[in-house]
Design a protein around this motif. Structure first.
Motif, PDB file in Angstrom:
ATOM      1  N   ASN A 160       0.826  -1.211   0.000  1.00  0.00           N
ATOM      2  CA  ASN A 160       0.000   0.000   0.000  1.00  0.00           C
ATOM      3  C   ASN A 160       0.856   1.256   0.000  1.00  0.00           C
ATOM      4  N   GLN A 161       1.885   1.280   0.833  1.00  0.00           N
ATOM      5  CA  GLN A 161       2.745   2.461   0.895  1.00  0.00           C
ATOM      6  C   GLN A 161       3.510   2.635  -0.415  1.00  0.00           C
ATOM      7  N   PHE A 162       3.995   1.548  -0.986  1.00  0.00           N
ATOM      8  CA  PHE A 162       4.721   1.602  -2.249  1.00  0.00           C
ATOM      9  C   PHE A 162       3.820   2.154  -3.355  1.00  0.00           C
ATOM     10  N   LYS A 163       2.602   1.645  -3.424  1.00  0.00           N
ATOM     11  CA  LYS A 163       1.672   2.100  -4.459  1.00  0.00           C
ATOM     12  C   LYS A 163       1.289   3.564  -4.257  1.00  0.00           C
ATOM     13  N   LYS A 164       1.102   3.954  -3.012  1.00  0.00           N
ATOM     14  CA  LYS A 164       0.751   5.348  -2.712  1.00  0.00           C
ATOM     15  C   LYS A 164       1.872   6.301  -3.163  1.00  0.00           C
ATOM     16  N   GLU A 165       3.109   5.889  -2.972  1.00  0.00           N
ATOM     17  CA  GLU A 165       4.253   6.757  -3.297  1.00  0.00           C
ATOM     18  C   GLU A 165       4.645   6.717  -4.771  1.00  0.00           C
ATOM     19  N   THR A 166       4.503   5.549  -5.413  1.00  0.00           N
ATOM     20  CA  THR A 166       4.979   5.413  -6.794  1.00  0.00           C
ATOM     21  C   THR A 166       3.870   5.315  -7.829  1.00  0.00           C
ATOM     22  N   GLY A 167       2.673   4.964  -7.375  1.00  0.00           N
ATOM     23  CA  GLY A 167       1.574   4.747  -8.309  1.00  0.00           C
ATOM     24  C   GLY A 167       1.567   3.344  -8.899  1.00  0.00           C
ATOM     25  N   LEU A 168       2.524   2.510  -8.490  1.00  0.00           N
ATOM     26  CA  LEU A 168       2.636   1.143  -9.000  1.00  0.00           C
ATOM     27  C   LEU A 168       2.659   0.160  -7.840  1.00  0.00           C
ATOM     28  N   SER A 169       2.181  -1.030  -8.093  1.00  0.00           N
ATOM     29  CA  SER A 169       2.324  -2.074  -7.082  1.00  0.00           C
ATOM     30  C   SER A 169       3.763  -2.582  -7.145  1.00  0.00           C
ATOM     31  N   PRO A 170       4.297  -3.129  -6.052  1.00  0.00           N
ATOM     32  CA  PRO A 170       5.656  -3.679  -6.093  1.00  0.00           C
ATOM     33  C   PRO A 170       5.819  -4.754  -7.174  1.00  0.00           C
ATOM     34  N   THR A 171       4.816  -5.597  -7.330  1.00  0.00           N
ATOM     35  CA  THR A 171       4.890  -6.664  -8.335  1.00  0.00           C
ATOM     36  C   THR A 171       4.934  -6.081  -9.742  1.00  0.00           C
ATOM     37  N   PHE A 172       4.090  -5.076 -10.014  1.00  0.00           N
ATOM     38  CA  PHE A 172       4.094  -4.438 -11.335  1.00  0.00           C
ATOM     39  C   PHE A 172       5.444  -3.770 -11.585  1.00  0.00           C
ATOM     40  N   PHE A 173       5.980  -3.087 -10.575  1.00  0.00           N
ATOM     41  CA  PHE A 173       7.291  -2.435 -10.699  1.00  0.00           C
ATOM     42  C   PHE A 173       8.370  -3.468 -11.019  1.00  0.00           C
ATOM     43  N   LYS A 174       8.352  -4.580 -10.292  1.00  0.00           N
ATOM     44  CA  LYS A 174       9.347  -5.637 -10.493  1.00  0.00           C
ATOM     45  C   LYS A 174       9.252  -6.198 -11.909  1.00  0.00           C
ATOM     46  N   ASN A 175       8.027  -6.470 -12.379  1.00  0.00           N
ATOM     47  CA  ASN A 175       7.831  -6.999 -13.728  1.00  0.00           C
ATOM     48  C   ASN A 175       8.229  -5.984 -14.791  1.00  0.00           C
ATOM     49  N   LEU A 176       7.912  -4.728 -14.558  1.00  0.00           N
ATOM     50  CA  LEU A 176       8.270  -3.658 -15.488  1.00  0.00           C
ATOM     51  C   LEU A 176       9.782  -3.566 -15.636  1.00  0.00           C
ATOM     52  N   LYS A 177      10.489  -3.610 -14.526  1.00  0.00           N
ATOM     53  CA  LYS A 177      11.952  -3.516 -14.551  1.00  0.00           C
ATOM     54  C   LYS A 177      12.575  -4.740 -15.214  1.00  0.00           C
ATOM     55  N   SER A 178      12.045  -5.925 -14.959  1.00  0.00           N
ATOM     56  CA  SER A 178      12.639  -7.126 -15.564  1.00  0.00           C
ATOM     57  C   SER A 178      12.380  -7.158 -17.067  1.00  0.00           C
ATOM     58  N   LYS A 179      11.222  -6.665 -17.523  1.00  0.00           N
ATOM     59  CA  LYS A 179      10.952  -6.589 -18.961  1.00  0.00           C
ATOM     60  C   LYS A 179      11.916  -5.619 -19.629  1.00  0.00           C
ATOM     61  N   ASN A 180      12.111  -4.466 -19.002  1.00  0.00           N
ATOM     62  CA  ASN A 180      13.037  -3.471 -19.561  1.00  0.00           C
ATOM     63  C   ASN A 180      14.457  -4.022 -19.608  1.00  0.00           C
ATOM     64  N   ARG A 181      14.842  -4.769 -18.576  1.00  0.00           N
ATOM     65  CA  ARG A 181      16.184  -5.348 -18.528  1.00  0.00           C
ATOM     66  C   ARG A 181      16.349  -6.348 -19.683  1.00  0.00           C
TER      67      ARG A 181
END
Length: 187
Positions: A160-181
Motif C-alpha cells: 500500500n505504501q509503495f503504491k501510494k508513493e509510486t503509483g505502482l504495485s511492487p509486483t508491477f514495478f518488479k515486472n516492469l523492470k525485468s521486462k526493460n532489462r
C-alpha cells in the motif's frame, strides 16, 4: 576539525570525498556519511574555496550553516538506517532521530520541514521506497522478506505504501523492470 558534507550517501561517496581532501593536502582521520574529520588545520580562504570547488564539481557541498548541518545529520542518519544497516528500527523514528542527534525531536522536525518542505517521516518513507525498488530490482528477496527487512508489519502495508508513493504495485514495478532489462539485453 569536522566538515559536514552534503550529498554523501554511500561508500563510493566516502572514497571520492577522501580523495578530494587528500588532493587538497588534508589527510582525513575519519570519513563517515556526511562527515569528514581532519586534524585541526587552519585553512587559508583560498584553500577552503578550492576544496569547496573541487567537492562541488563532484556533486558534494561543504555545509557551513548550523541548521543545514543539523538537517544533513538527520538525512544521513536516515540514509544510514535504511540503506546501510541490517537492523530494524526498534522504537519509533522520532526517538531514533532525537537520540542519534541529541536534540528535541520537535525542534528537529520543525527545522527539517521548514527547510526541506517535507516532514522527516516523509523523507524516511521516500528512502524506504528507494530501498524497496533496489531490492526488487536485485530480485533476491521475496516481498515478505523485504517487508521484514525494512520493518513493515505486513506485505500489505508495504504494498500500500509503495503504491501510494509510486503509483505502482511492487509486483508491477518488479515486472516492469525485468521486462526493460530483457529488452536491453536483446540490443
Amino acid at each position: 576539525m569536522t566538515f559536514l558534507i552534503k550529498n554523501m550517501v554511500c561508500s563510493r561517496c566516502k572514497m571520492v570525498v577522501t580523495e578530494v581532501f587528500e588532493k587538497n593536502g588534508m589527510k582525513p582521520n575519519a570519513v563517515n556519511l556526511g562527515e569528514v574529520i581532519v586534524d585541526n588545520v587552519k585553512l587559508p580562504p583560498a584553500a577552503f574555496d578550492q576544496l569547496h570547488t573541487d567537492l562541488k564539481k563532484l556533486g558534494f557541498e561543504i555545509i557551513d550553516d548550523r541548521k543545514r548541518r543539523v538537517i544533513e545529520k538527520i538525512k544521513n542518519a536516515i540514509v544510514e538506517l535504511v540503506h546501510h544497516s541490517d537492523e530494524n528500527l526498534q522504537n519509533n523514528l522520532s526517538a531514533f532521530i532525537s537520540d542519534k542527534l541529541d536534540y528535541d525531536y520537535n525542534y528537529l522536525s520543525n527545522i527539517f520541514s521548514e527547510s526541506e518542505g517535507i516532514t522527516i517521516e516523509k523523507y524516511y518513507i521516500a528512502q524506504k521506497i528507494e530501498k524497496i525498488k533496489e531490492l526488487l530490482m536485485y530480485d533476491e528477496l521475496t516481498l515478505s522478506q523485504i517487508a521484514d527487512r525494512l520493518g513493515y508489519s505486513s506485505v500489505a502495508y508495504l504494498s500500500n505504501q509503495f503504491k501510494k508513493e509510486t503509483g505502482l504495485s511492487p509486483t508491477f514495478f518488479k515486472n516492469l523492470k525485468s521486462k526493460n532489462r530483457r529488452n536491453l539485453e536483446d540490443l
